[in-house]
Design a protein around this motif. Structure first.
Motif, PDB file in Angstrom:
ATOM      1  N   THR A  57       0.842  -1.191   0.000  1.00 21.34           N
ATOM      2  CA  THR A  57       0.000   0.000   0.000  1.00 21.34           C
ATOM      3  C   THR A  57       0.875   1.237   0.000  1.00 21.34           C
ATOM      4  N   HIS A  58       0.376   2.309  -0.625  1.00 27.05           N
ATOM      5  CA  HIS A  58       1.039   3.599  -0.568  1.00 27.05           C
ATOM      6  C   HIS A  58       0.468   4.457   0.555  1.00 27.05           C
ATOM      7  N   TYR A  59      -0.587   3.987   1.191  1.00 29.88           N
ATOM      8  CA  TYR A  59      -1.223   4.758   2.253  1.00 29.88           C
ATOM      9  C   TYR A  59      -0.584   4.378   3.589  1.00 29.88           C
ATOM     10  N   MET A  60       0.296   5.249   4.099  1.00 29.43           N
ATOM     11  CA  MET A  60       1.029   4.930   5.328  1.00 29.43           C
ATOM     12  C   MET A  60       0.108   4.802   6.533  1.00 29.43           C
ATOM     13  N   GLU A  61      -0.982   5.571   6.534  1.00 30.92           N
ATOM     14  CA  GLU A  61      -1.898   5.478   7.670  1.00 30.92           C
ATOM     15  C   GLU A  61      -2.582   4.112   7.720  1.00 30.92           C
ATOM     16  N   GLU A  62      -2.824   3.504   6.548  1.00 30.67           N
ATOM     17  CA  GLU A  62      -3.385   2.161   6.513  1.00 30.67           C
ATOM     18  C   GLU A  62      -2.404   1.160   7.116  1.00 30.67           C
ATOM     19  N   ALA A  63      -1.161   1.246   6.690  1.00 30.66           N
ATOM     20  CA  ALA A  63      -0.145   0.327   7.208  1.00 30.66           C
ATOM     21  C   ALA A  63       0.023   0.497   8.713  1.00 30.66           C
ATOM     22  N   GLU A  64       0.005   1.733   9.160  1.00 31.97           N
ATOM     23  CA  GLU A  64       0.180   2.012  10.583  1.00 31.97           C
ATOM     24  C   GLU A  64      -0.962   1.434  11.410  1.00 31.97           C
ATOM     25  N   GLN A  65      -2.169   1.507  10.877  1.00 35.57           N
ATOM     26  CA  GLN A  65      -3.332   1.053  11.623  1.00 35.57           C
ATOM     27  C   GLN A  65      -3.533  -0.456  11.579  1.00 35.57           C
ATOM     28  N   TYR A  66      -3.266  -1.086  10.424  1.00 37.83           N
ATOM     29  CA  TYR A  66      -3.670  -2.476  10.242  1.00 37.83           C
ATOM     30  C   TYR A  66      -2.529  -3.495  10.212  1.00 37.83           C
ATOM     31  N   CYS A  67      -1.316  -3.084   9.914  1.00 40.50           N
ATOM     32  CA  CYS A  67      -0.225  -4.046   9.751  1.00 40.50           C
ATOM     33  C   CYS A  67       0.476  -4.338  11.083  1.00 40.50           C
ATOM     34  N   ASP A  68       0.749  -5.618  11.313  1.00 39.26           N
ATOM     35  CA  ASP A  68       1.507  -6.004  12.501  1.00 39.26           C
ATOM     36  C   ASP A  68       2.975  -5.612  12.343  1.00 39.26           C
ATOM     37  N   ARG A  69       3.525  -5.856  11.154  1.00 36.55           N
ATOM     38  CA  ARG A  69       4.891  -5.446  10.834  1.00 36.55           C
ATOM     39  C   ARG A  69       4.933  -4.943   9.406  1.00 36.55           C
ATOM     40  N   VAL A  70       5.945  -4.137   9.107  1.00 37.79           N
ATOM     41  CA  VAL A  70       6.105  -3.619   7.757  1.00 37.79           C
ATOM     42  C   VAL A  70       7.573  -3.670   7.357  1.00 37.79           C
ATOM     43  N   ALA A  71       7.792  -3.748   6.049  1.00 39.22           N
ATOM     44  CA  ALA A  71       9.129  -3.609   5.474  1.00 39.22           C
ATOM     45  C   ALA A  71       9.081  -2.451   4.490  1.00 39.22           C
ATOM     46  N   LEU A  72      10.061  -1.567   4.578  1.00 45.01           N
ATOM     47  CA  LEU A  72      10.159  -0.456   3.645  1.00 45.01           C
ATOM     48  C   LEU A  72      11.169  -0.801   2.568  1.00 45.01           C
ATOM     49  N   MET A  73      10.710  -0.826   1.305  1.00 48.65           N
ATOM     50  CA  MET A  73      11.591  -1.100   0.172  1.00 48.65           C
ATOM     51  C   MET A  73      11.878   0.183  -0.599  1.00 48.65           C
ATOM     52  N   HIS A  74      13.105   0.283  -1.095  1.00 47.19           N
ATOM     53  CA  HIS A  74      13.478   1.406  -1.941  1.00 47.19           C
ATOM     54  C   HIS A  74      14.613   0.951  -2.847  1.00 47.19           C
ATOM     55  N   GLN A  75      14.447   1.192  -4.154  1.00 45.60           N
ATOM     56  CA  GLN A  75      15.453   0.830  -5.140  1.00 45.60           C
ATOM     57  C   GLN A  75      15.861  -0.641  -5.028  1.00 45.60           C
ATOM     58  N   GLY A  76      14.851  -1.496  -4.851  1.00 49.97           N
ATOM     59  CA  GLY A  76      15.065  -2.933  -4.888  1.00 49.97           C
ATOM     60  C   GLY A  76      15.554  -3.571  -3.610  1.00 49.97           C
ATOM     61  N   LYS A  77      15.760  -2.784  -2.562  1.00 53.23           N
ATOM     62  CA  LYS A  77      16.285  -3.314  -1.302  1.00 53.23           C
ATOM     63  C   LYS A  77      15.341  -3.028  -0.148  1.00 53.23           C
ATOM     64  N   VAL A  78      15.354  -3.888   0.871  1.00 53.61           N
ATOM     65  CA  VAL A  78      14.623  -3.619   2.107  1.00 53.61           C
ATOM     66  C   VAL A  78      15.473  -2.690   2.956  1.00 53.61           C
ATOM     67  N   ARG A  79      14.936  -1.509   3.261  1.00 57.87           N
ATOM     68  CA  ARG A  79      15.695  -0.497   3.997  1.00 57.87           C
ATOM     69  C   ARG A  79      15.392  -0.490   5.486  1.00 57.87           C
ATOM     70  N   ALA A  80      14.218  -0.975   5.872  1.00 54.00           N
ATOM     71  CA  ALA A  80      13.836  -0.998   7.287  1.00 54.00           C
ATOM     72  C   ALA A  80      12.760  -2.050   7.485  1.00 54.00           C
ATOM     73  N   LEU A  81      12.734  -2.648   8.675  1.00 51.18           N
ATOM     74  CA  LEU A  81      11.787  -3.719   8.962  1.00 51.18           C
ATOM     75  C   LEU A  81      11.426  -3.704  10.440  1.00 51.18           C
ATOM     76  N   GLY A  82      10.128  -3.803  10.755  1.00 47.99           N
ATOM     77  CA  GLY A  82       9.692  -3.849  12.148  1.00 47.99           C
ATOM     78  C   GLY A  82       8.236  -3.474  12.262  1.00 47.99           C
ATOM     79  N   THR A  83       7.746  -3.338  13.482  1.00 47.75           N
ATOM     80  CA  THR A  83       6.387  -2.849  13.666  1.00 47.75           C
ATOM     81  C   THR A  83       6.374  -1.358  13.341  1.00 47.75           C
ATOM     82  N   PRO A  84       5.216  -0.807  12.981  1.00 48.59           N
ATOM     83  CA  PRO A  84       5.168   0.637  12.722  1.00 48.59           C
ATOM     84  C   PRO A  84       5.683   1.459  13.904  1.00 48.59           C
TER      85      PRO A  84
END
Length: 264
Positions: free
Chosen positions: A194-221
């Protein structure tokens, strides 16, 4: 030790000279809602297409509930329900016919198809509209119909690529409420972009942030916000992407716009 719902190790994928996914490692736990976030062109959809067997895993390893995507392709497909970014419902068919078609495609036993079709339509609150042509549905109803299509085979893993793109806030909330309810009722694992960060913050247990083909950060919001001294996930996202939040080239933008237009 619990088998991960999804395990991705060292995955790399290129389109010609363009590296779309560059050494991605991910583990999705059974029963969680996991968000894969990033700007257009970050590699999210390419990663998802490898997990769903729609693209070959050329470098690295992908497993779904312990099944190797490369070696056990059909076994993986039986475990996965997938809602792509582009609409997949047939406007000329009724909602019931669309779901019944997917029941046949995903080899739901004949004697179970009618009941399973009715069950998932009801779970998406589409029973009253089930015998209308899908072309008469609102954008939010179409997305819920596609969720019903993906759920009719009772998958263990539900993968959603931008499930609320182009929807108004009320329709977006309704779609997420249905997703969350199915997860609570079944224990199903959900992997979503999703591109909606508020959705991810509200509903996701954990998230990974990808940029330029790599995972840049991983954890709960909350962990990411705290770890990067940010007030919310949107600020964390911008720290990693800067102004590069709407990239990916003409084809990606065209697909997004077309989907949004069709959803109304």
């Amino acid at each position: 030790m619990t088998t991960p719902a999804v395990r991705v190790e060292g995955v790399r994928y290129s389109f010609g000279e363009h590296v779309a996914v560059d050494g991605v490692d991910l583990t999705v736990h059974p029963g969680e809602i996991f968000g894969l976030l990033g700007p257009n062109g970050a590699g999210k959809t390419t990663t998802i297409r490898m997990i769903t067997t729609l693209l070959p895993v050329r470098t690295g390893m992908v497993e779904v509930f312990g099944r190797n995507v490369r070696k056990q392709t059909m076994a993986v497909r039986r475990l996965v329900g997938y809602v792509p970014q582009a609409l997949s419902a047939d406007a000329a068919l009724t909602g019931r016919e669309n779901v019944a078609l997917f029941a046949r495609l995903f080899d739901v036993p004949r004697r179970q198809r009618k009941d399973r079709t009715a069950e998932v339509l009801d779970s998406m609150r589409l029973t009253d509209a089930a015998d209308r042509a899908a072309g008469t549905y609102s954008g939010g109803m179409l997305r819920r119909l596609e969720l019903a299509q993906a759920l009719v085979s009772n998958p263990r893993l539900l993968i959603l690529d931008e499930p609320t793109i182009g929807l108004d806030p009320v329709a977006r909330t309704t779609v997420w409420e249905r997703i969350a309810q199915v997860r609570r009722d079944t224990g199903m694992t959900v992997l979503v972009t999703t591109h909606y960060m508020e959705e991810a913050e509200q509903y996701c247990d954990r998230v990974a942030l990808m940029h330029q083909g790599k995972v840049r950060a991983l954890g709960t919001p909350a962990e990411l916000a705290t770890g990067f001294d940010a007030d919310n996930l949107d600020e964390v996202f911008r720290q990693f992407t800067g102004d590069d939040v709407i990239t990916g080239g003409f084809r990606s933008v065209r697909t997004t716009r077309r989907t949004a237009q069709r959803l109304g």
